[in-house]
Design an enzyme around this catalytic site. Structure first.
Site, PDB file in Angstrom:
ATOM      1  CD  GLU A  10      -1.775  -2.354   1.672  1.00  0.00           C
ATOM      2  OE1 GLU A  10      -0.588  -2.596   1.966  1.00  0.00           O
ATOM      3  OE2 GLU A  10      -2.701  -3.170   1.845  1.00  0.00           O
ATOM      4  CG  PHE A  53      -9.666  -9.013  11.667  1.00  0.00           C
ATOM      5  CD1 PHE A  53      -8.407  -9.431  12.056  1.00  0.00           C
ATOM      6  CD2 PHE A  53      -9.997  -9.082  10.320  1.00  0.00           C
ATOM      7  CE1 PHE A  53      -7.491  -9.910  11.127  1.00  0.00           C
ATOM      8  CE2 PHE A  53      -9.086  -9.561   9.385  1.00  0.00           C
ATOM      9  CZ  PHE A  53      -7.831  -9.977   9.789  1.00  0.00           C
ATOM     10  CD  GLN A  54      -7.425  -6.841   7.805  1.00  0.00           C
ATOM     11  OE1 GLN A  54      -8.341  -6.593   7.027  1.00  0.00           O
ATOM     12  NE2 GLN A  54      -6.301  -7.420   7.407  1.00  0.00           N
ATOM     13  CE  LYS A 114     -17.688  -5.576   4.153  1.00  0.00           C
ATOM     14  NZ  LYS A 114     -16.848  -6.755   4.082  1.00  0.00           N
ATOM     15  CG  MET A 128      23.338  11.180   1.925  1.00  0.00           C
ATOM     16  SD  MET A 128      24.563  12.219   1.091  1.00  0.00           S
ATOM     17  CE  MET A 128      23.599  12.855  -0.282  1.00  0.00           C
TER      18      MET A 128
END
Lengths: 563, 162
Positions: free
Chosen positions: A49, A111-112, A161, A475
């Protein structure tokens, strides 16, 4: 008309002209995806993501439009945070849509479930938790408006949802009306008159142009202003391409890895006009020594940028393009008299600095990274869209690829986010299918989002990855060499994959150059021979090459370490 | 540069998360909050937040600009520098032994406070006033033993022209 939340969302996105979404499905957004595939919006299935947001960022910059990402709740949402923070620092317009658990479960550690609105509050321009399907269309419209107007930035919309599933009577949202948000586009004319007066009086003026020039599409106006008023131009990293890099008035980049002449002239000038910049610490070095003899004009649409880091003589709040258009119009009437004559000593001095401190390197038996970038510039005739990772690769790209056009240099400037280049290249290639898109990478940062090779292969995107492979986190190693007595603590990447085989394993093309004479051949093959899949070109470069000039952190920008 | 006390009065959309945006701005950017007070106004959907902060002049300018930049902020006023009225309320629970009960009541009287709860060994006193009065009464009560205290933080409004 009866519609569910997912259908309303799709309609709202279509109404905003969205053509491409970068995303990753999951439980909380199944319904949205179910509707998405029924539309003609293209979906790019990323492999992480974070990459969805970087890709939307690259897309937004290459296309000059709002980039859109769609991810699921919980880990899907938290993975976007780095991408959002990068876009926020660089003022890139994005709308990030995250799924959320149903409203009834919010707060239950479902959940999530994660409070993504809370998490992203400090790194978004604004964010929303959608409470009802009725408010969804209006919020999406407002989100796009906020993302693209004023100083652009990312806006996150979190949709539970049950809101997505709810069926309601759809009503089209009216015009966006927000009494709390009203950016100032038009500058104050009187302030600009003061600027014109300073321009007339100045003996040693310099313009310092930033990302605001590119975001407000002010490049032409800037070029006109600089030529009319005979003022040389330097730029921030984000400003590269905002002024033609091949123009004689161009001084090169300013700051920590800026050119000698840009840093010297900014320190010696008597008038500094900052346009669309925010005087970041990587540009100013020690602030009390920065442009210390100079009057400073600062033009920016975001009032918080002005006087945040340095004191300013004349503040101008307004859009860069509107301001420059007005300045150009006013310059038409101003009496510039013997301007060219008067500026001559200043330009002579700048020429002297130019001779004294050129960007330089010596190409011997080992490939120099600068040589690769310079060859890339020649062979693409400076026309490619260049994305970068972060670190030495980014600085060499900035120094040796002379950007002539806006929207062709796409880099994580403010956040300095490794792993940005490849997904950003994917986004840019989606935006500009006919352009050559090249990610200039290091062997360290390319591994942070290397999985996006699969995305590029799946979408048949011919992005080119040029790895300047020195086996180090270069770097940081450079800082350790210069300031930590060469104690290379944990910066050596002893085990790296074989990038050629890795490219092939993903279904792309892998090429390698280990000697200077192979550089051109590999570039030629990699850039021009494969237009249906990604190519990784692995260049084994000088392991301990440093980026010069360099100003140590916190020092005045005149204290440069030259080669 | 000298840090001074600044009183900011902020009108905001009365929406979930707005207070968090404002307090998050202060903590995230390292600004100081001395007190913060928030409640609805008479206008539907608009709340007023009063913040007292310590900052030097350029910093308070930056704080005001940053607040204005928040999408949910309607307006930011700085009261410091113009005439304004300020009040704070406190509930002070003070030990009240038989020998000091009369003395405490005398102080309550002098400061025009109210006793709102009483028991055999304590008074709870309601006091309203500005900074100076708060500090003065706390100083007077301290020797008797302050058991607990709850303060609202400052609220303030501009004075109207006479």
């Amino acid at each position: 008309m009866k519609m569910n939340g997912a259908q309303i969302l799709m309609k709202a996105l279509k109404d905003e002209g969205v053509e491409t979404i970068f995303g990753y499905p999951g439980g909380a957004v199944i319904d949205i995806y179910d509707e998405l595939v029924k539309t003609d919006i293209r979906h790019v299935l990323v492999r992480h993501e974070q990459a969805a947001v970087h890709a939307a960022d690259g897309y937004a910059r290459a296309k000059g439009r709002v980039g859109v990402s769609l991810v699921t709740s919980g880990p899907g949402a938290t993975n976007t945070v780095t991408g959002i923070a990068s876009a926020y620092m660089d003022s890139i317009p994005l709308v990030v849509i995250t799924g959320q658990v149903p409203k009834t479960l919010i707060g239950n550690d479902a959940f999530q479930e994660v409070d993504i609105v809370g998490i992203t509050r400090p790194c978004t321009k604004h964010n929303y938790l959608v409470q009802s399907a009725e408010s969804l269309a209006g919020i999406i419209k407002e989100a796009f408006h906020i993302a693209r107007s004023g100083r652009p930035g990312p806006v996150l919309v979190d949709i539970p949802k049950d809101v997505v599933k709810a069926v309601i009577d759809y009503k089209a949202p009216g015009k966006v009306k927000m009494r709390t948000y009203n950016p100032t586009y038009n500058p104050n004319r009187r302030q600009l008159q003061k600027v014109i007066k300073l321009v007339e009086e100045a003996e040693r003026p310099v313009i310092f142009a930033g990302g605001g020039i590119i975001l407000s599409e002010a490049s032409k106006a800037l070029t006109e202003f600089s030529r009319k008023a005979q003022i040389p131009v330097t730029g921030s990293l984000m400003g590269l391409g905002g002024f033609p890099g091949s123009d004689p008035l161009w001084l090169g980049m300013l700051g920590m890895h800026g050119t000698y002449r840009a840093n010297m002239s900014t320190s010696a000038c008597d008038l500094l006009i900052g346009i669309g910049v925010r005087f970041d610490d990587r540009v100013t070095g020690r602030t009390d020594a920065f442009a210390a003899q100079s009057k400073i004009v600062h033009i920016d649409i975001d009032p918080t940028s002005i006087r945040k880091n340095i004191p300013v003589t004349i503040p101008v709040v307004g859009d860069c393009k509107n301001s420059l258009d007005m300045l150009n119009e006013m310059l038409g009437d101003a009496d510039l008299g013997d301007l060219f004559e008067r500026r001559k000593p200043w330009f002579d001095q700048i020429d002297e600095w130019k001779r004294a401190g050129r960007l330089d390197y010596e190409q011997k038996e080992i490939i120099k990274p600068q040589f690769v970038v310079e060859k890339l510039y020649e062979m693409t005739e400076g026309k490619a869209i260049i994305t970068t990772e972060v670190g030495q690769n980014q600085m060499w790209a900035a120094q040796y690829y002379h950007f002539d056009r806006p929207g062709h240099f796409i880099t994580s400037g403010g956040l300095g986010c490794m792993g940005f280049g490849l997904p950003a290249a994917i986004g840019a290639q989606m935006a500009c299918p006919d352009k050559l898109v090249v990610d200039i990478a290091g062997d360290g940062s390319i591994q942070m989002n290397i999985q996006e090779m699969a995305t590029a292969v799946q979408c048949c995107l011919p992005v080119k990855v040029v790895i300047l492979n020195n086996g180090y986190l270069g770097m940081v190693r450079q800082w350790q060499e210069l300031f930590y007595d060469k104690r290379y603590a944990c910066t050596c990447m002893e085990h790296a994959p074989d990038f050629v085989k890795l490219a092939e394993a993903y279904g792309g093309v892998g090429l390698r150059a280990t000697k200077p004479e192979e550089v051109e051949t590999v570039l030629k093959q990699g850039l021009f021979n494969h237009n249906d899949r990604p190519v990784i070109m692995d260049f084994a470069v000088d392991k301990e090459e440093c980026v010069y000039p360099m100003v140590p952190a916190g020092a005045p920008i005149t204290e440069m370490l030259l080669v | 540069m000298q840090e001074e006390k600044h009183v900011l009065s902020i009108l905001v959309d009365n929406q979930p998360g707005v207070l968090s945006r404002i307090s998050g701005l202060f903590s995230g950017r390292g600004y100081n909050i001395e007190s913060l007070c928030v409640a609805e106004t008479t206008e539907t959907g608009v709340s007023r937040i009063t913040i007292v902060t310590q900052a030097n002049t350029p910093l308070v300018e930056q704080i005001k600009k940053q607040l204005n930049k928040l999408i949910n902020v309607l307006k930011v006023f700085e009261l410091t520098g113009s005439p304004y009225v300020q009040r704070e309320m406190a509930l002070i629970k003070v030990s009240a032994k038989p020998e000091s009960r009369a003395e405490i009541l005398r102080i309550v009287d002098i400061f025009r406070c109210k006793v709102v709860d009483v028991s055999l060994d304590h008074y709870t006193i309601e006091v309203t006033g500005d900074d100076g009065k708060m500090n003065a009464i706390l100083k007077m009560m301290a020797p008797h033993g302050i058991k607990e205290i709850a303060r609202t933080g400052m609220i303030a409004l501009f004075r109207e022209p006479k």
